[in-house]
Each structure stands twice: as C-alpha cells, then as structure tokens.
Design a protein around this motif. Sequence first.
Motif, PDB file in Angstrom:
ATOM      1  N   SER A  86      31.782  34.954  31.855  1.00  0.00           N
ATOM      2  CA  SER A  86      30.585  35.238  31.061  1.00  0.00           C
ATOM      3  C   SER A  86      29.471  35.879  31.884  1.00  0.00           C
ATOM      4  CB  SER A  86      30.063  33.961  30.381  1.00  0.00           C
ATOM      5  OG  SER A  86      29.566  33.047  31.327  1.00  0.00           O
ATOM      6  N   VAL A  87      29.485  35.683  33.202  1.00  0.00           N
ATOM      7  CA  VAL A  87      28.473  36.332  34.044  1.00  0.00           C
ATOM      8  C   VAL A  87      28.618  37.859  33.960  1.00  0.00           C
ATOM      9  CG1 VAL A  87      27.577  36.573  36.392  1.00  0.00           C
ATOM     10  CG2 VAL A  87      28.376  34.347  35.588  1.00  0.00           C
ATOM     11  N   TYR A  88      29.841  38.318  33.753  1.00  0.00           N
ATOM     12  CA  TYR A  88      30.106  39.755  33.657  1.00  0.00           C
ATOM     13  C   TYR A  88      29.971  40.260  32.223  1.00  0.00           C
ATOM     14  CZ  TYR A  88      31.965  38.858  38.277  1.00  0.00           C
ATOM     15  OH  TYR A  88      32.080  38.469  39.589  1.00  0.00           O
ATOM     16  N   GLU A 122      35.105  26.994  31.458  1.00  0.00           N
ATOM     17  CA  GLU A 122      36.560  27.173  31.491  1.00  0.00           C
ATOM     18  C   GLU A 122      36.966  28.566  31.942  1.00  0.00           C
ATOM     19  OE1 GLU A 122      35.774  24.283  28.044  1.00  0.00           O
ATOM     20  OE2 GLU A 122      34.768  25.954  29.016  1.00  0.00           O
ATOM     21  N   ASP A 123      36.017  29.523  31.923  1.00  0.00           N
ATOM     22  CA  ASP A 123      36.377  30.908  32.240  1.00  0.00           C
ATOM     23  C   ASP A 123      36.222  31.226  33.729  1.00  0.00           C
ATOM     24  OD1 ASP A 123      33.602  30.781  32.187  1.00  0.00           O
ATOM     25  OD2 ASP A 123      33.340  32.681  31.146  1.00  0.00           O
ATOM     26  N   GLN A 124      36.447  30.217  34.579  1.00  0.00           N
ATOM     27  CA  GLN A 124      36.526  30.464  36.015  1.00  0.00           C
ATOM     28  C   GLN A 124      37.883  31.108  36.294  1.00  0.00           C
ATOM     29  OE1 GLN A 124      38.395  29.265  38.723  1.00  0.00           O
ATOM     30  NE2 GLN A 124      36.980  29.334  40.458  1.00  0.00           N
ATOM     31  N   ASP A 151      42.207  39.812  26.097  1.00  0.00           N
ATOM     32  CA  ASP A 151      40.906  39.571  25.473  1.00  0.00           C
ATOM     33  C   ASP A 151      39.932  38.801  26.351  1.00  0.00           C
ATOM     34  OD1 ASP A 151      42.084  40.762  23.273  1.00  0.00           O
ATOM     35  OD2 ASP A 151      42.502  38.863  22.251  1.00  0.00           O
ATOM     36  N   HIS A 152      40.455  37.960  27.250  1.00  0.00           N
ATOM     37  CA  HIS A 152      39.575  37.025  27.951  1.00  0.00           C
ATOM     38  C   HIS A 152      39.535  37.175  29.469  1.00  0.00           C
ATOM     39  CE1 HIS A 152      38.944  34.825  24.205  1.00  0.00           C
ATOM     40  NE2 HIS A 152      40.259  34.882  24.006  1.00  0.00           N
ATOM     41  N   LEU A 153      40.589  37.699  30.089  1.00  0.00           N
ATOM     42  CA  LEU A 153      40.625  37.762  31.560  1.00  0.00           C
ATOM     43  C   LEU A 153      40.540  39.181  32.111  1.00  0.00           C
ATOM     44  CD1 LEU A 153      40.890  36.224  34.232  1.00  0.00           C
ATOM     45  CD2 LEU A 153      43.372  36.371  34.003  1.00  0.00           C
TER      46      LEU A 153
END
Length: 202
Positions: A86-88, A122-124, A151-153
């Motif tokens: 999410s930081v990106y 969780e998105d580490q 979609d997520h990584l």
Amino acid sequence: MTEKFEVDLDSLQTMAKVLGSLFYFPLTDANNQSLIRAMAVDAQEQESAFSDWCKTVNSELKDTLNQDFFLLFEGGEIMVAPPWGSVYLDREEVIFGDSTVAYRQFLREHGIELDTGMREPEDQFGLMLFAVSQFLEQQTDITIVKSLFADHLFPWCYRYLELVQEHALSNSYKQLAGLAQQWCEAVQELLVIEPKALKLYR
C-alpha cells in the motif's frame, strides 16, 4: 550471477516459501540460517541461482546483515524500501491503505488466514509469498494464485525490489532482491500473468 531461475509448478510452492522467509525474517534468523546452509549444499551438488548468493551471505558479518534488515524492513525515521504494497499503491503512501484492505478481503474470500501474532499489514512482500505458498500447499485453483500475483503483488513488487537493490548496504540483500526479481519474472512467464496496471506513488 549468471544462472537463471528455472521455475515449474512443482518448485513454485517451495520457492515462494523460501523467498517469503528470506524477506520476512532476518537472514541471521535460525530458520533462515538453516535454509542458507541447505541451499549451499544443494549449490555444491548442482549449480543454482543461489550458488553465489550463499557464498556472499556467509562472507558478510551478522551485524552488517542485521543492520541492513533494520534499514530495509523495519526502518528508522525514513523507510528507503518499504516492504508493504500500500505504500506504493496509496496516494498517501501509508500502510494499511485501501490496497491492503482489498488484499485482506481477497485472502478471506479464499480461506487464507495469516496470523503472525502482531498487528501488521498482510501486504508485506515476504508475507505475500507465504500466502502464495499456502495456496499452493492447499492445492488451490491456480487461477486464484495467478490473481494474487496479477492484482496484488506484481503491480508494485518490481519497484520495491529495485529500491532494495538500490539502498541495501550489504551485497547479500542486493543480490537477494535481484534473485527475487528474476524469480518473479520467471513466475510471470510460467503462469502467463499480465500484472494489473496500477499507478505507483513511490
């Protein structure tokens, strides 16, 4: 490091788990030290993408590796290579952003619970690879695994790995990020994945 990753469906789960561990726990962690010793033995028997890397890790001081882990994964006042998606993907460059919430919902919908004992996003990067490993271990439909990647990584992880290579103080983490990038590219090719085009804010 001239050796390329050769990725197939059989090795996908194992490598996701290995890279997940290497990017979530310090390289000096006991479990990671065991992994590195095992990879070094494998590398002696058969040349692999990790051959040079294992030698590099064993040549660097533990204090150097721990300092680099703190800089890259925990951070002081400035995070040079934040490991959270999410930081990106969030305009405000925050953790627990909208993309984290969407990813959390994705995991819940497909029956994956990541309980690290801490309140953390969780998105580490390493945790996301653990989720990939868990899906594959449970023999989940491969389209769900492809969706996690697409979609997520993959929309942000290449930028993240680029920053790790740029800012790491140790050759171990510089090389590890390069290996992870090669692996992601190989997975993308193997599973014929087109990452979702999302705007990056870092």
